[in-house]
Motif scaffolding. Structure first.
Motif, short mmCIF file in Angstrom:
data_model
loop_
_atom_site.label_atom_id
_atom_site.label_comp_id
_atom_site.label_asym_id
_atom_site.label_seq_id
_atom_site.Cartn_x
_atom_site.Cartn_y
_atom_site.Cartn_z
N GLY A 42 0.78 -1.23 0.00
CA GLY A 42 0.00 0.00 0.00
C GLY A 42 0.81 1.28 0.00
N ASN A 43 2.11 1.17 -0.20
CA ASN A 43 2.95 2.36 -0.34
C ASN A 43 3.21 2.55 -1.83
OD1 ASN A 43 3.85 3.18 2.56
ND2 ASN A 43 4.06 0.95 2.50
N ASN A 44 2.38 3.36 -2.47
CA ASN A 44 2.36 3.41 -3.94
C ASN A 44 3.49 4.23 -4.56
OD1 ASN A 44 1.49 6.01 -3.42
ND2 ASN A 44 -0.62 5.66 -4.09
N LYS A 45 4.46 4.63 -3.74
CA LYS A 45 5.65 5.29 -4.27
C LYS A 45 6.92 4.50 -3.93
CE LYS A 45 3.61 9.92 -4.09
NZ LYS A 45 3.72 11.30 -3.52
N VAL A 46 6.72 3.22 -3.68
CA VAL A 46 7.83 2.33 -3.32
C VAL A 46 8.13 1.39 -4.48
CG1 VAL A 46 8.34 0.26 -1.97
CG2 VAL A 46 7.70 2.37 -0.82
N SER A 47 9.39 1.15 -4.72
CA SER A 47 9.82 0.16 -5.71
C SER A 47 10.84 -0.78 -5.06
CB SER A 47 10.43 0.82 -6.95
OG SER A 47 11.57 1.58 -6.59
N LEU A 86 14.35 -14.79 4.58
CA LEU A 86 13.04 -14.15 4.55
C LEU A 86 11.96 -15.16 4.22
CD1 LEU A 86 12.00 -11.21 4.89
CD2 LEU A 86 12.03 -11.04 2.39
N LYS A 87 10.88 -15.16 5.01
CA LYS A 87 9.80 -16.12 4.82
C LYS A 87 8.57 -15.49 4.16
CE LYS A 87 11.83 -19.61 6.96
NZ LYS A 87 13.09 -18.96 7.34
N GLN A 88 8.30 -14.22 4.45
CA GLN A 88 7.11 -13.57 3.92
C GLN A 88 7.47 -12.19 3.39
OE1 GLN A 88 3.66 -13.75 6.59
NE2 GLN A 88 4.74 -15.30 7.80
N LEU A 89 7.05 -11.91 2.16
CA LEU A 89 7.35 -10.64 1.52
C LEU A 89 6.09 -10.11 0.86
CD1 LEU A 89 9.32 -8.45 0.50
CD2 LEU A 89 9.90 -9.97 -1.40
N TYR A 90 5.69 -8.90 1.25
CA TYR A 90 4.46 -8.30 0.74
C TYR A 90 4.74 -6.89 0.24
CZ TYR A 90 2.62 -12.05 3.71
OH TYR A 90 2.36 -13.26 4.32
N PHE A 91 4.44 -6.65 -1.04
CA PHE A 91 4.59 -5.30 -1.59
C PHE A 91 3.47 -5.01 -2.59
CE2 PHE A 91 7.57 -8.24 -3.65
CZ PHE A 91 7.17 -8.19 -4.97
N ALA A 92 2.27 -5.46 -2.27
CA ALA A 92 1.12 -5.17 -3.11
C ALA A 92 0.88 -3.67 -3.17
CB ALA A 92 -0.12 -5.88 -2.57
N ASP A 93 0.34 -3.22 -4.30
CA ASP A 93 0.01 -1.80 -4.50
C ASP A 93 1.23 -0.90 -4.34
OD1 ASP A 93 -2.77 -2.39 -4.90
OD2 ASP A 93 -2.95 -2.64 -2.73
N THR A 94 2.32 -1.32 -4.95
CA THR A 94 3.53 -0.50 -5.03
C THR A 94 3.90 -0.35 -6.50
OG1 THR A 94 5.04 -2.40 -4.89
CG2 THR A 94 4.31 -1.42 -2.80
N LEU A 95 5.10 0.18 -6.75
CA LEU A 95 5.55 0.44 -8.13
C LEU A 95 6.43 -0.67 -8.69
CD1 LEU A 95 6.47 4.24 -7.79
CD2 LEU A 95 4.41 3.25 -8.80
N GLY A 153 0.25 -8.24 -5.52
CA GLY A 153 -0.92 -7.80 -6.26
C GLY A 153 -0.93 -6.29 -6.44
N GLY A 154 -1.57 -5.85 -7.52
CA GLY A 154 -1.73 -4.42 -7.74
C GLY A 154 -0.45 -3.66 -7.97
N THR A 155 0.54 -4.32 -8.57
CA THR A 155 1.79 -3.65 -8.90
C THR A 155 1.81 -3.37 -10.40
OG1 THR A 155 2.95 -5.78 -9.09
CG2 THR A 155 2.98 -4.71 -6.94
N ALA A 156 2.98 -3.31 -10.99
CA ALA A 156 3.07 -2.99 -12.41
C ALA A 156 3.72 -4.13 -13.19
CB ALA A 156 3.87 -1.70 -12.60
N LEU A 157 3.47 -5.36 -12.77
CA LEU A 157 4.05 -6.52 -13.45
C LEU A 157 3.38 -6.71 -14.81
CD1 LEU A 157 4.20 -9.06 -10.48
CD2 LEU A 157 6.03 -7.59 -11.35
N ASN A 179 -2.63 -7.34 -11.92
CA ASN A 179 -1.45 -6.90 -12.65
C ASN A 179 -1.75 -6.92 -14.15
OD1 ASN A 179 1.12 -6.38 -10.93
ND2 ASN A 179 0.19 -8.17 -9.94
N PHE A 180 -0.71 -7.00 -14.95
CA PHE A 180 -0.88 -7.00 -16.40
C PHE A 180 -0.18 -8.20 -17.02
CE2 PHE A 180 -0.94 -2.68 -14.77
CZ PHE A 180 -2.14 -2.19 -15.28
N LEU A 181 -0.20 -9.32 -16.30
CA LEU A 181 0.44 -10.53 -16.79
C LEU A 181 -0.37 -11.10 -17.95
CD1 LEU A 181 1.33 -12.18 -13.37
CD2 LEU A 181 2.83 -10.87 -14.89
N SER A 182 0.33 -11.52 -18.99
CA SER A 182 -0.33 -12.01 -20.20
C SER A 182 0.25 -13.37 -20.58
CB SER A 182 -0.15 -11.01 -21.34
OG SER A 182 1.22 -10.74 -21.57
N GLY A 183 -0.25 -13.90 -21.70
CA GLY A 183 0.20 -15.22 -22.11
C GLY A 183 -0.48 -16.31 -21.31
#
Length: 439
Positions: free
Chosen positions: A144-149, A163-172, A191-195, A217-221
């Motif tokens: 939820g920090n939408n200015k983080v990459s 590291l066991k758990q990593l969450y960066f949904a709704d970021t850049l 989720g909600g990133t720019a993939l 996201n924008f995953l295709s194929g």
């Protein structure tokens, strides 16, 4: 006679050592040759003890050294990520408090930093790689920090934490390249990133994953058959992407799946029968496979008769055909009150079978199909649809031909099935404006 009780070290010297490493002394008459041998022995013992004591000193100072490392890393993280503008930052950079008291930080019983959670906190930065080197870090969450990459490509494999758990949904975040270095990951929330582009192949290396969320996201194929390598998955969330092609039968290899959500994509073909092998499923969502105006899934509905835990199924808005299976969810306890099946917006035909009366509180959504009848036994199922069937009879399941309701059924006294002479099937959800309608 030789001198008695020869010792190489004084009591003061030996008392310095911890008990397990104190030299052992034997009271004896030390003759010159014995004296030489004893001196050699005690010198070796002293060397061993010195090494042991150095280890003990290092051990005693380890926790302080680790906290200094954590403090330095968190300080850089705060400064890099515009900490002065965070919504919440209590105790951060306070030299008089332990880092364990800083907002978002959780420590274990030994005061090691194990969790760093700063969701929705107005962070603005590229996450410094040193965060991933925090030696005891198990959970990192910047959702939820939408200015983080985050850039994983420069991480040093010799330094990364377990590291066991990593969450960066709704970021850049735009790429997962390099994430395979985090080989101990069990949960990934992206989720909600720019993939964009094909499904990230790097993920197939992370075989310890139990949760994978790439929603919105924008995953295709196509979804690669290599998905079967993630055999420990309990939760797989891929909804709201641009995935195409068929759903591979390799999905059946994920026998630990509890929730599989791949709705709002553009998948086609028939429902793979291998889905029925997932006997631990509790929630399956394959609805709305028409994001690019495709037809979605076609062919018959699976009965999931061997899935005793499957309480929610959503296949709405596809191109499925055929009859409603009479043995639908046959292994589920019929007394459970949370069973929800959405088959609306397809092209199902026939009569809703009487066999489904075994369920006391089923919610079976079938509006927008070509249903031709409802077995009369179902119209007295008082517990269906939160009691709507008990109050409105068959209309609480589907509006009859010659009527419609935007929900396809009556949901309240003030929202009945309205007359529409042009509707030919049960469960119509609309009537054209030019058609003759009245209540």
């Amino acid at each position: 006679d030789c001198n008695p009780s020869y010792r190489s070290y004084s009591t003061v010297e030996t008392d310095f050592f911890p008990p397990p490493f104190r030299p052992l002394y034997v009271e004896h008459h030390a003759c010159p040759d014995q004296r030489q041998a004893q001196t050699l022995l005690t010198h070796k013992t002293m060397a061993l003890c010195r090494r042991a004591c150095l280890g003990a000193v290092l051990l005693l100072g380890f926790s302080d050294a680790q906290e200094n490392t954590e403090r330095e890393t968190l300080t850089r993280f705060f400064e890099t990520c515009n900490g002065d503008s965070w919504i919440r930052s209590s105790n951060w950079l306070d030299e008089d408090t332990s880092v364990c008291t800083w907002y978002g930080v959780t420590c274990d019983d030994d005061d090691n930093l194990v969790q760093l959670e700063l969701r929705n906190n107005d962070l603005e930065c590229g996450i410094p790689e040193e965060v991933f080197y925090l030696p005891s870090l198990e959970v990192f969450d910047v959702t939820g920090n939408n200015k983080v990459s985050v850039d994983f490509t420069d991480l040093d494999p010799s330094l990364v934490a377990d590291l066991k758990q990593l969450y960066f949904a709704d970021t850049l975040v735009e790429s997962l390249k390099g994430i395979e270095i985090l080989s101990d990951l069990k949960a990934l929330g992206a989720g909600g990133t720019a993939l964009t582009g094909d499904f990230p192949s790097q993920l197939f290396v992370l075989t310890e994953l139990t949760t994978l969320d790439l929603t919105d996201n924008f995953l295709s194929g196509t979804l690669p058959e290599a998905i079967q390598t993630l055999v420990n998955l309990n939760f797989l969330f891929l909804s709201h992407n641009l995935l195409t092609g068929t759903l591979s039968n390799s999905i059946g290899a994920l026998t630990d799946l509890s929730q599989l959500l791949i709705s709002f994509n553009d998948l086609t073909g028939t429902l793979p029968v291998e889905l029925t092998q997932l006997d631990r499923l509790t929630f399956l969502a394959l609805n709305d496979q028409t994001m690019e105006e495709g037809d979605g899934f076609k062919g018959p509905m699976l009965d999931f008769a061997g899935a005793p835990n499957l309480l929610r199924v959503d296949v709405a808005n596809n191109g499925l055909t055929g009859a409603v299976p009479s043995n639908l969810l046959q292994s589920v306890d019929p007394g459970i009150s949370l069973i929800n099946v959405d088959m609306s917006g397809n092209d199902f035909t026939g009569v809703i079978p009487a066999a489904l009366s075994r369920f006391s509180a089923l919610r079976l959504y079938l509006s927008g199909n070509s249903i031709q009848g409802i077995d009369s036994n179902l119209c007295s199922q008082d517990g269906w649809f939160f009691g709507d069937v008990g109050e409105f009879g068959c209309d609480g399941i589907l509006c009859p031909p010659g009527s419609f309701n935007v929900f396809g059924r009556q949901i309240s006294v003030g929202f009945p099935c309205e007359r529409c002479t042009q509707s030919n099937f049960f469960g119509a959800t609309k009537c054209a404006p030019s058609q003759d309608t009245d209540q």
